[in-house]
Design a protein around this motif. Structure first.
Motif: not given
Length: 285
Positions: A213-221
């Motif tokens: 599982v992935s809690p976060t779809r991240p920013s491009s940083s």
């Protein structure tokens, strides 16, 4: 970096696939053994084994001198000084291997966290979904919509979280949160729409404790992509910076005790490395 993350994630998926039905402690011990062996081999070829051997000999001589001449304070103090200097030399000799292994170790911990740190949702479970917004997002949003697929229900509509923009001093929206409930198990894609922007977020509902599982779809940083490598990063400069699902966290049960998986990984890999080091002819600290 997204292409690199895809390759790394695919490699870990391949390794974990045969262990999908295993107890968590079993797969964790297997990964600990693999990590311990790889770290031992890396240490052997990146460290100065001859210098480490000389330091070990100096330690043995200092301990022997302290034992034989324990009534002689001068010899005892000199032996303790030599032991301290030997410890400093061993630490300096371990810096290069540690620097070489730090990147693979971070990649390993990040990938394993997505399988051991968070639990997939269960049928009937409710959870918060939060869209983090840019600091300069205006207070009044044209729209804030969460589009759930079949099998997921929105139980609480969008709640705005406010903050003060440090640049303008005006109040701004820094996040929008929904509460959802999973009606059926499955792999879903939620759609979050803020103003004219739409982004999707993976949601996993499964009875498999160690499903990825992935809690976060991240920013491009760079840091965001490093810590959350499973999903494609969001577009730079977009209103929505990242989307987070508050998955429940869990530990790994070993002999009836709930132990954090990182502790198990580190302790087990160190023990395995120490046990097998004579077979690889490696001198450690």
């Amino acid at each position: 970096m997204w292409s690199f993350n895809q390759v790394i994630t695919a490699c870990f998926d391949f390794c974990f696939e045969p262990m999908g039905s295993w107890p968590g402690w079993a797969s964790l011990l297997v990964m600990s053994a693999i990590f311990g062996i790889c770290a031992l081999i890396a240490y052997k070829f990146t460290s100065n084994q001859e210098a480490i051997g000389r330091v070990h000999d100096d330690i043995k001589l200092s301990l022997l001198a302290a034992k034989l001449f324990r009534d002689n304070l001068s010899v005892t103090f000199k032996s303790q000084g030599k032991l301290l200097w030997a410890a400093i030399r061993l630490f300096s000799l371990s810096l290069l291997p540690m620097a070489v292994m730090i990147v693979p170790m971070i990649l390993l911990l990040v990938q394993m966290a997505h399988r051991y740190e968070w639990q997939p949702l269960q049928k009937g479970q409710e959870v918060l979904v939060t869209a983090e917004l840019r600091p300069d997002t205006p207070e009044k949003l044209a729209s804030r919509i969460l589009k759930p697929p079949a099998g997921v229900t929105v139980t609480v509509e969008a709640c705005r979280q406010y903050d003060v923009d440090k640049t303008s001093g005006k109040e701004a929206v820094n996040a929008v949160t929904w509460r959802i409930r999973v009606e059926e198990e499955g792999d879903y894609n939620l759609t979050v729409k803020v103003n004219d922007e739409e982004v999707s977020k993976e949601l996993i509902a499964s009875n498999k404790r160690y499903a990825r599982v992935s809690p976060t779809r991240p920013s491009s940083s760079f840091l965001g992509q490093l810590l959350w490598p499973i999903e494609k990063p969001l577009t730079p400069g977009a209103t929505i910076r990242d989307v987070n699902i508050a998955y429940p966290t869990g530990s790994t049960a070993i002999l009836g005790f709930d132990i954090h998986w990182v502790i198990t990984l580190m302790v087990a890999s160190m023990v395995i490395a120490i046990v097998i080091k004579p077979f690889f002819k490696v001198q450690l600290w």
